[in-house]
Design an enzyme around this catalytic site. Structure first.
Site, PDB file in Angstrom:
ATOM      1  N   CYS A   1      15.352 -11.694   6.499  1.00 57.12           N
ATOM      2  CA  CYS A   1      14.400 -10.857   5.771  1.00 57.12           C
ATOM      3  C   CYS A   1      13.003 -11.491   5.790  1.00 57.12           C
ATOM      4  O   CYS A   1      12.846 -12.672   6.114  1.00 57.12           O
ATOM      5  CB  CYS A   1      14.888 -10.623   4.341  1.00 57.12           C
ATOM      6  N   ASP A   2      12.009 -10.694   5.387  1.00 61.21           N
ATOM      7  CA  ASP A   2      10.600 -11.023   5.624  1.00 61.21           C
ATOM      8  C   ASP A   2      10.189 -12.450   5.272  1.00 61.21           C
ATOM      9  O   ASP A   2       9.547 -13.134   6.065  1.00 61.21           O
ATOM     10  CB  ASP A   2       9.693 -10.095   4.797  1.00 61.21           C
ATOM     11  N   LYS A   3      10.479 -12.883   4.044  1.00 59.24           N
ATOM     12  CA  LYS A   3       9.950 -14.158   3.553  1.00 59.24           C
ATOM     13  C   LYS A   3      10.723 -15.349   4.103  1.00 59.24           C
ATOM     14  O   LYS A   3      10.258 -16.483   4.019  1.00 59.24           O
ATOM     15  CB  LYS A   3       9.961 -14.202   2.021  1.00 59.24           C
TER      16      LYS A   3
ATOM     17  N   CYS B   1      19.715  -7.507   6.016  1.00 62.37           N
ATOM     18  CA  CYS B   1      18.937  -8.392   6.889  1.00 62.37           C
ATOM     19  C   CYS B   1      19.638  -9.731   7.129  1.00 62.37           C
ATOM     20  O   CYS B   1      19.449 -10.358   8.172  1.00 62.37           O
ATOM     21  CB  CYS B   1      17.568  -8.668   6.263  1.00 62.37           C
TER      22      CYS B   1
ATOM     23  N   CYS C   1      14.657  -4.919   9.016  1.00 62.51           N
ATOM     24  CA  CYS C   1      14.085  -3.568   9.090  1.00 62.51           C
ATOM     25  C   CYS C   1      13.544  -3.276  10.485  1.00 62.51           C
ATOM     26  O   CYS C   1      12.875  -4.116  11.094  1.00 62.51           O
ATOM     27  CB  CYS C   1      13.009  -3.395   8.035  1.00 62.51           C
TER      28      CYS C   1
ATOM     29  N   SER D   1       3.992  -3.489   2.416  1.00 63.70           N
ATOM     30  CA  SER D   1       5.108  -3.684   3.327  1.00 63.70           C
ATOM     31  C   SER D   1       4.613  -3.510   4.752  1.00 63.70           C
ATOM     32  O   SER D   1       3.658  -2.771   5.010  1.00 63.70           O
ATOM     33  CB  SER D   1       6.191  -2.655   3.030  1.00 63.70           C
TER      34      SER D   1
ATOM     35  N   GLU E   1       4.535  -5.580  -2.950  1.00 63.74           N
ATOM     36  CA  GLU E   1       4.206  -4.660  -1.870  1.00 63.74           C
ATOM     37  C   GLU E   1       4.194  -3.229  -2.404  1.00 63.74           C
ATOM     38  O   GLU E   1       5.039  -2.856  -3.209  1.00 63.74           O
ATOM     39  CB  GLU E   1       5.229  -4.767  -0.737  1.00 63.74           C
TER      40      GLU E   1
END
Length: 562
Positions: free
Chosen positions: A124-126, A51, A196, A473, A447
């Site tokens: 990435c997500d965070k 990512c 992702c 997730s 998650e």
């Protein structure tokens, strides 16, 4: 340009600041640079995950553009972790914690160094909510840049991604695929850099931030490795210089209306449940009142229009190919579903940004028409009831039906649940209960992608439900409810559920019900004892001691002893 140097002039101006200037000369400042506004370029680069593996190059582009626009760009790093790599392990407890570390570190560097503006690049997500939380706290002209989505891999002529691998594990455990095919899927699903590939949390949050006006138009709709993404980074630095000129700051943009726009767009996209928590955390940082019921109110009038993974057919790269989310936002605006008068990082309103946006090409079926939605109302279901008096979040795409009643199969942690699913210990009609995985109890609110993907891979997606005080997730789908509040560790009713108890998830009436009478629930709670903390030192202990509930965004500065 001294009027743009609100913060940097305090660090570098005057004879008494000669030591500061001396040190800055060593890192590349020339004499003329001290008269320029300083633009922090916050990079979340790291080789720990695909990512973010390319973000150093994007940061170089942003720094160069800041310099060419009359500023002085200075790169600095913050961390990233990988949900996909740590999923299902003890390490995943650090995932949500990383959001706070990222926000804290960006605030720390910007505040210490006196940078006047900020470009933050996240993958990435965070990274994304972490960067925007810092922007809201600092309230200095800022633009967020999304690092971009990954291109899909291919297996047997079909697009595959990281969720394909997790679900393959479940299929492998029951003999649907052999070792060789599992290895093929493992090798083929992650072909290079980028986040992702479905409408999972990274793409959800990138879309939300663009809809909110904190990213440039189309920042969420670009591949990670592309000329468009490089151009986005350069334009972001120029935009920050313009925001300095206009004195437009994050809290001028991050209004209640802007958050409502974000909720509308992620609902139309079928986005991740994590968006609920992250948007509430961002709103807290911006001092905007946002609550769980806002998602219900907006969801009631917003259809799910996108046919994107995990509940739909397509990967994000296919949406990129037809124009990203801007045409969808134009459609929503034209129907009066977005606030067009809100300010954005372009220095223009949302309506002005969307005025010249062309519609999607004819014949595409990734974004459906309003008269043929995937779901006629929102998929993010905020539920209450005797199992979730403080609220819970369900993701109901419509594929699962609207109600599930089954017998509880209780697990005290994620690992035990996963082992049972893979070993055949979960049967049709079970409601899997995973507790002590909340923000404080985990700690870190892991998650549950591993157990939910294993359920799907085993073909039990329509026959089994899962509830937890942890979270999911963005790649999770199925009949799942998370963010249950109060969490088990705080004495929430989830703590006293027993194997065989009947539980109903009612998405239509937004209820999560334990079919045990009130007197029995009270008796069980009276006999419940709070577990000892799992960590007494270090970052997880600090997090558990300061974090708020999931229903309040799981932030770490809400209940400080001031």
């Amino acid at each position: 340009m001294s009027d743009k140097r609100t913060f940097s002039k305090l660090v570098v101006d005057g004879a008494d600041r000669a030591p500061s200037r001396s040190m800055l000369r060593a890192v590349g400042f020339n004499t003329e640079d001290f008269d320029k506004p300083q633009i922090g370029i916050a990079s979340t680069w790291g080789m720990v995950t695909p990512c973010n593996m390319h973000i150093n190059g994007l940061a170089d582009v942003a720094e160069k553009a800041a310099n060419e626009a009359g500023g002085k760009g200075i790169q600095f790093n913050t961390i990233t972790i990988s949900d996909g790599i740590s999923m299902g392990t003890e390490g995943m407890k650090y995932s949500l914690v990383s959001r706070e570390v990222i926000a804290d570190s960006i605030e720390t560097v910007m505040g210490c160094q006196g940078y006047d503006g900020l470009v933050a690049i996240g993958g990435c997500d965070k990274n994304m909510p972490g960067c925007v939380i810092a922007m809201a706290r600092l309230n200095r002209p800022s633009v967020f840049v999304y690092g971009g989505t990954i291109l899909p891999g291919t297996h047997k002529g079909k697009d595959v991604d990281i969720v394909s691998v997790f679900e393959a594990v479940g299929a492998h455990s029951c003999g649907k695929i052999d070792d060789k095919e599992l290895e093929e899927i493992e090798k083929e699903s992650i072909p290079g850099p980028g986040s992702c590939g479905g409408m999972y949390t990274a793409n959800t949050m990138a879309s939300a931030i663009e809809a909110m006006g904190m990213s440039l138009p189309n920042s969420s709709g670009q591949a990670a490795v592309s000329k468009a993404k490089e151009d986005d980074c350069a334009a972001a630095s120029r935009a920050v210089m313009n925001l300095l000129e206009l004195n437009i700051r994050p809290r001028d943009i991050m209004t209640k209306k802007a958050f409502e726009n974000a909720i509308t767009v992620i609902t139309a996209l079928g986005g991740s449940t994590n968006a609920v928590m992250h948007l509430m955390a961002m709103a807290h940082a911006a001092e905007v009142e946002l609550c769980l019921d806002d998602f219900t109110r907006i969801g009631a009038k917003t259809p799910v229009l996108a046919d994107l993974k995990p509940s739909g057919k397509y990967v994000m790269a296919k949406l990129v190919d037809i124009g990203g989310i801007a045409p969808l936002m134009k459609r929503l605006l034209d129907r009066g579903m977005l606030h067009g008068d809100v300010m954005t990082v372009t220095g223009k309103t949302l309506a002005e940004n969307l005025a010249g946006v062309a519609d999607y090409p004819a014949g595409q079926d990734i974004i459906r028409d309003f008269d043929n939605p995937k779901k006629p109302d929102g998929h993010l279901i905020i539920s209450y009831g005797n199992l979730a008096p403080g609220g819970a979040v369900a993701k109901i795409s419509g594929n699962e039906g609207l109600q599930f009643t089954g017998k509880a199969k209780v697990f005290e942690c994620e690992e035990d649940a996963l082992k049972s699913v893979l070993a055949g210990g979960v049967a049709s009609g079970n409601v899997i209960v995973i507790r002590y995985e909340g923000p404080k109890g985990g700690p870190g609110m892991r998650e549950m992608l591993s157990p939910t993907s294993a359920v799907m891979g085993k073909g039990l997606g329509n026959d089994v439900a899962l509830i937890t005080d942890g979270r999911f997730s963005g790649g999770t789908h199925g009949f799942v409810v998370g963010h249950i509040t109060p969490e088990a560790y705080e004495g929430g009713p989830l703590a006293i559920v027993r194997d065989g108890d009947e539980i109903t998830i009612d998405a239509e009436n937004k209820l999560l019900s334990l079919h045990v009478d009130d007197a029995e629930i009270a008796a069980r709670l009276a006999n419940w004892k709070k577990p000892a903390p799992k960590y007494t030192r270090g970052v997880l202990a600090k997090y558990a001691n300061t974090v708020s509930s999931a229903s309040e965004g799981a932030v770490t500065d809400k209940y400080l002893n001031l």
